[in-house]
Structures are given as C-alpha cells and as structure tokens.
Design a protein around this motif. Structure first.
Motif, PDB file in Angstrom:
ATOM      1  N   LEU A 264       0.828  -1.194   0.000  1.00  0.00           N
ATOM      2  CA  LEU A 264       0.000   0.000   0.000  1.00  0.00           C
ATOM      3  C   LEU A 264       0.870   1.255   0.000  1.00  0.00           C
ATOM      4  CD1 LEU A 264      -2.734   1.395   0.220  1.00  0.00           C
ATOM      5  CD2 LEU A 264      -2.659   1.027   2.693  1.00  0.00           C
ATOM      6  N   ALA A 265       1.927   1.244   0.817  1.00  0.00           N
ATOM      7  CA  ALA A 265       2.821   2.396   0.858  1.00  0.00           C
ATOM      8  C   ALA A 265       3.474   2.617  -0.504  1.00  0.00           C
ATOM      9  CB  ALA A 265       3.887   2.177   1.927  1.00  0.00           C
ATOM     10  N   ARG A 266       3.843   1.539  -1.168  1.00  0.00           N
ATOM     11  CA  ARG A 266       4.460   1.663  -2.495  1.00  0.00           C
ATOM     12  C   ARG A 266       3.473   2.262  -3.495  1.00  0.00           C
ATOM     13  NH1 ARG A 266       6.417  -3.045  -2.525  1.00  0.00           N
ATOM     14  NH2 ARG A 266       4.844  -4.132  -3.764  1.00  0.00           N
ATOM     15  N   ALA A 267       2.206   1.847  -3.412  1.00  0.00           N
ATOM     16  CA  ALA A 267       1.191   2.383  -4.325  1.00  0.00           C
ATOM     17  C   ALA A 267       0.941   3.870  -4.071  1.00  0.00           C
ATOM     18  CB  ALA A 267      -0.109   1.598  -4.172  1.00  0.00           C
ATOM     19  N   LEU A 268       1.104   4.291  -2.822  1.00  0.00           N
ATOM     20  CA  LEU A 268       0.886   5.690  -2.466  1.00  0.00           C
ATOM     21  C   LEU A 268       2.141   6.539  -2.642  1.00  0.00           C
ATOM     22  CD1 LEU A 268      -1.213   5.119   0.777  1.00  0.00           C
ATOM     23  CD2 LEU A 268      -2.049   6.220  -1.305  1.00  0.00           C
TER      24      LEU A 268
END
Length: 231
Positions: free
Chosen positions: A47-51
């Motif tokens: 999720l952090a990578r997508a954000l």
C-alpha cells in the motif's frame, strides 16, 4: 556606449509540496488493491508503495493490517443507507438488500471483508461505519412497532439472507460461455449421471440464474414473515 544591465538574481525554486496523506486516500488506495488483486495481496508495504510513501507513514492512519481491513469494510458499508424515519420499513429493508447486493457485485474481492471480517473483531471494537447499518435497521424496526428483540432477530435474518445470497451469486460461474447447451455450458456433463441426476436435470434452470430475481424471491419469503410476527 550602452551599459548592460546586471542579470536579475535567480529565483529559488521551491520543491513541490508533498500532498498530505489522509485516511480517506489510504483506504481508497487499499480498496483499489483489494478490488484488483484480492484481500490476501493487501499489505502495508504494498500500500505504501502504491501511495509513493514510506510504510511508516501509514501507521498513523492504521496501526496494523487488521485495522486497515476494518477500515476498508467501513468505507464500503458507509455507502449503504437506511431511513429510520420511513414508515415503510419493508421497503427500506428491500432497498437496503438491493444496495448490499450491488455493493458486493461491484467489489467481489471485498466480499470476504463484508461477510467474514466481523468474525475477527468484537462488536464493540468495530469501526462505527460498520455498525451504522445495524443501528439504523434496529431503529427503523423499533419505530415500526417491533420490540428490540424482534428487531434484532429480523436484522439477523436479513443479513443471513444477504450473506448467503451474495456468496451463491458470486459462485455462479459458467464453465464454457461459448456453449449453447446448458449441460455443457455449466460443465455439469462431468458429473456422473447416477450420482447427480437431479442436479444435471436442472441444468437449464441453473443456466438461467438471475441474481436480482433470486434476491427478490428471498425477500418475498422473508419480509411477510417478519410482518406477521406479533409485536
């Protein structure tokens, strides 16, 4: 002789402002991952990578994955509404059921969060959004003359119907959509005739499955029964 002007001092270029990360954006991105890849593929790191953020920045919004999943379920259930002041309680329950089905069909990968996620979280510890449909339906029925206990039984019956229905509808898969014969289309020809004669014989009816009509049929059986219960 012309005097040349001194060059203007270069203006400092400010770095682009980093968009503030909100809980709404975090949960929206988490839902996108679930919709695309399923609940099992959602992780704080992914999720952090997508954000485009460091994973540690997410923990101020969700302390762990369990809280993140609760938040996604909360985001979805907030889309369901019940008018507790409507005297037509039966119509409100029918509209709620249709909205629940539509939500499940729009987000099939998130259905485990709607159907089984509450098992992992005690009632009092669930996000408020996941409890609002329960509170609204109870208030609707109590105002319509149901006792609190009868209203709770009615809610449980309705949710049981909805959970069973969406799981059934999402499992109505066609084996070979190019086939015109129902037995071949559903792959039921693989079942031994002697062991599954009734099921094979229902192939045409199974092939005509209509989720919306099936839900209405279930509600037609449930709602009059609730109305007939003594107050």
């Amino acid at each position: 002789m012309a005097v040349s002007e001194a060059p203007a001092p270069a203006r400092e270029v400010e770095p682009p402002a980093v968009e503030r990360l909100s809980l709404e954006r975090v949960l929206g991105c988490a839902l996108e991952i679930v919709d695309r890849d399923g609940v099992d593929k959602l992780s704080m790191r992914r999720l952090a990578r997508a954000l485009g953020r460091d994973p540690m920045s997410l923990y101020r919004h969700a302390p762990n994955k369990a809280a993140l999943l609760d938040g996604v379920a909360d985001t979805l259930l907030r889309r369901l509404t019940v008018d507790a002041d409507d005297p037509d309680w039966s119509g409100q329950l029918r509209a709620f059921a249709r909205g629940y089905r539509r939500l499940a069909l729009d987000h099939p990968n998130a259905v485990p969060l709607l159907v089984t996620r509450p098992l992992a979280t005690p009632l009092a510890l669930r996000p408020a959004g996941t409890l609002r449909p329960l509170e609204a339906i109870l208030a609707l029925l109590v105002r319509a003359g149901f006792t609190g206990t009868a209203a709770l039984h009615a809610y449980r019956s309705l949710i049981g119907l909805l959970h069973g229905h969406v799981l059934n509808e999402l499992q109505e898969l066609v084996d070979n959509p190019d086939e015109t014969d129902a037995l071949l289309r559903l792959g039921l020809y693989r079942l031994p005739i002697r062991e599954f004669p009734v099921l094979r014989g229902l192939a045409p009816e199974l092939a005509r499955y209509d989720g919306a009509a099936e839900l209405e049929r279930g509600l037609d059986l449930l709602l009059p029964g609730l109305a007939a219960e003594p107050p």
